[in-house]
Write a protein that holds these residues in place. Sequence first.
Motif, PDB file in Angstrom:
ATOM      1  N   VAL A 190       0.846  -1.186   0.000  1.00  0.00           N
ATOM      2  CA  VAL A 190       0.000   0.000   0.000  1.00  0.00           C
ATOM      3  C   VAL A 190       0.884   1.239   0.000  1.00  0.00           C
ATOM      4  N   HIS A 191       0.383   2.296  -0.599  1.00  0.00           N
ATOM      5  CA  HIS A 191       1.091   3.564  -0.664  1.00  0.00           C
ATOM      6  C   HIS A 191       0.517   4.480   0.418  1.00  0.00           C
ATOM      7  N   VAL A 192       1.351   4.836   1.368  1.00  0.00           N
ATOM      8  CA  VAL A 192       0.922   5.659   2.498  1.00  0.00           C
ATOM      9  C   VAL A 192       1.473   7.071   2.312  1.00  0.00           C
ATOM     10  N   HIS A 193       0.595   8.065   2.451  1.00  0.00           N
ATOM     11  CA  HIS A 193       0.994   9.459   2.286  1.00  0.00           C
ATOM     12  C   HIS A 193       0.786  10.178   3.623  1.00  0.00           C
ATOM     13  N   VAL A 194       1.851  10.735   4.145  1.00  0.00           N
ATOM     14  CA  VAL A 194       1.820  11.411   5.438  1.00  0.00           C
ATOM     15  C   VAL A 194       2.020  12.906   5.211  1.00  0.00           C
ATOM     16  N   ALA A 195       1.134  13.727   5.779  1.00  0.00           N
ATOM     17  CA  ALA A 195       1.224  15.183   5.641  1.00  0.00           C
ATOM     18  C   ALA A 195       1.145  15.822   7.027  1.00  0.00           C
TER      19      ALA A 195
ATOM     20  N   ALA B 223       0.285  18.742  16.503  1.00  0.00           N
ATOM     21  CA  ALA B 223      -0.929  18.069  16.049  1.00  0.00           C
ATOM     22  C   ALA B 223      -0.579  16.748  15.375  1.00  0.00           C
ATOM     23  N   PRO B 224      -1.508  15.779  15.416  1.00  0.00           N
ATOM     24  CA  PRO B 224      -1.252  14.528  14.696  1.00  0.00           C
ATOM     25  C   PRO B 224      -1.109  14.793  13.199  1.00  0.00           C
ATOM     26  N   ALA B 225      -0.210  14.079  12.557  1.00  0.00           N
ATOM     27  CA  ALA B 225      -0.087  14.171  11.113  1.00  0.00           C
ATOM     28  C   ALA B 225      -1.285  13.502  10.461  1.00  0.00           C
TER      29      ALA B 225
ATOM     30  N   LEU C 295       5.953  21.211   9.751  1.00  0.00           N
ATOM     31  CA  LEU C 295       5.055  22.139   9.080  1.00  0.00           C
ATOM     32  C   LEU C 295       5.695  22.645   7.787  1.00  0.00           C
ATOM     33  N   GLY C 296       4.883  22.806   6.766  1.00  0.00           N
ATOM     34  CA  GLY C 296       5.394  23.300   5.503  1.00  0.00           C
ATOM     35  C   GLY C 296       6.071  22.253   4.649  1.00  0.00           C
ATOM     36  N   THR C 297       6.167  21.030   5.148  1.00  0.00           N
ATOM     37  CA  THR C 297       6.802  19.942   4.391  1.00  0.00           C
ATOM     38  C   THR C 297       5.789  19.304   3.452  1.00  0.00           C
ATOM     39  N   PRO C 298       6.176  19.019   2.219  1.00  0.00           N
ATOM     40  CA  PRO C 298       5.245  18.323   1.316  1.00  0.00           C
ATOM     41  C   PRO C 298       4.931  16.931   1.832  1.00  0.00           C
ATOM     42  N   PRO C 299       3.819  16.339   1.399  1.00  0.00           N
ATOM     43  CA  PRO C 299       3.463  14.987   1.849  1.00  0.00           C
ATOM     44  C   PRO C 299       4.606  14.011   1.611  1.00  0.00           C
ATOM     45  N   HIS C 300       4.778  13.126   2.573  1.00  0.00           N
ATOM     46  CA  HIS C 300       5.851  12.141   2.542  1.00  0.00           C
ATOM     47  C   HIS C 300       5.256  10.785   2.167  1.00  0.00           C
TER      48      HIS C 300
END
Length: 490
Positions: A204-209, A216-218, A262-267
């Motif tokens: 699965v492809h997981v995207h974290v923002a 706060a929780p991501a 904060l300000g980081t693109p989705p990982h």
Amino acid sequence: MLLRTIALSSFILYAVQPAGAQPSSPSPSPSPGKAPIVTPTTFGDPWTPDEIAALDRDLDVQLAGAASLRGAHVGILAVDTRTGATLYARNADDEFQPASTFKVVVGSAALDRLGEDERFRTSAALTRGGTLVVHGGGDALLSSADVDALAVAAADSGIRVVRGIAIDARRYDATPYAPGWTWDDFTYDYAAKPSALALQKDVVHVHVAPGKFAGAPATVRVDPPVVAVGSSVVTLPNGYGTTADVDPSPTGRLHLSGGIALGTPPHAIDAAVADPRAFVAKAIAARLRAHGIAVRAGPPRGFRYDAPQKSFWSHYSLPLSQLLAKFWIPSDNFVGEMLLKELGFVHGGAPGTTAKGIAYEKHWLASIGVDPASLTLADGCGMSQYDRITPRDLVTIMQHDWNGPYRAIVLDSLPVGGARGTIEGIAGTAAAGRVFAKTGSMMHVRGLTGYVETEHHGAVTFAVSVDDWNGDYASLAAARAAVLSRIVTD
């Protein structure tokens, strides 16, 4: 004589050039920033005794001066395959941990046993009782788009209600890991569990923002959204970067930890699913519902896969001739394990297993002149700590491929240093565009095996193996490129 992801402990080379071939030539239009590809050929001048003696002296000096190899176990062998003359040899019959160079074993054996046109079939049918049965045929590249096509076919055939989904993965056994794999790899995409019915390579492809504020929780998004993923990832202040990752787990259950600023693109994180059959069943159910089909719970108790069924959809994979490039160039572990189980199925019947596949590999290796006692086979991809092979064995396999009917397929399926794939250290050297080879890389291990086209002597088949190594990889790659360049320019 060092090649890309190689370990310089075992180096084997063969120069090949049967009569009648034409000289090699660069590709007319190489990709921007890439070296022209010079395809190995059988055309060239014979190696003279003086040239071989000079090569031996020069390579000895180069290897002796390679600080990156200090303390490492290194093997090298170079042979002119046209005459059988040894060009260079060092520990060629020692056993080395191969890492992904081991993939040439199962890939080459599969080509011989299954043939270039082999395709893997996935099909779907409906029983009289309304159970949807999906039969897996070992397609390692079945995609979400393919699953959606299944759902469209179901709707087009008039199916409106599915009273359960049965996943038929009986072609292979359900043993998830080969002996010698390490448990802290299990949740990562490169250690996904093989299954005769697999979707997205069981990943699965997981995207974290980041969340709205520090602490706060991501936010976590999963594609496809059918697998539960736990998360304790927190949002970090600006400038802190990203440490979010999937936690190693012996069970394969997915949980994320770490932080994202904060300000980081989705990982993006690719993670192996814990239960491949449940994963594909849920993904199919989701697509059926998206196309207006009601789906109830799983198959009824006592469900029989041989119950009368009406087939409404089938899908065939790419032929093996094209699959091989998607296996060797990105060095895909999942494809290797699937091919090994398929060899087990063809050789020993259902279910296909790693042990049955290895039994066939031993038979095949003996048939091409490799003594099975000279290597240890534990898996199809080279991840096992138990795998061992000699440089001479690797060269024998590559030489068999060269002299067999699939030479062009093999050449098209290998990375090319400085031009295609990720053979490091070759770009900008005399060997760029001329090294067609499978790499191998693990902790303390580097390897490379394949072919290199020389300027005057035609092709050389080689294998380089290095283990027990603690050096700097950039230096090792440079030393390897210098060795190959010396061979190229002789």
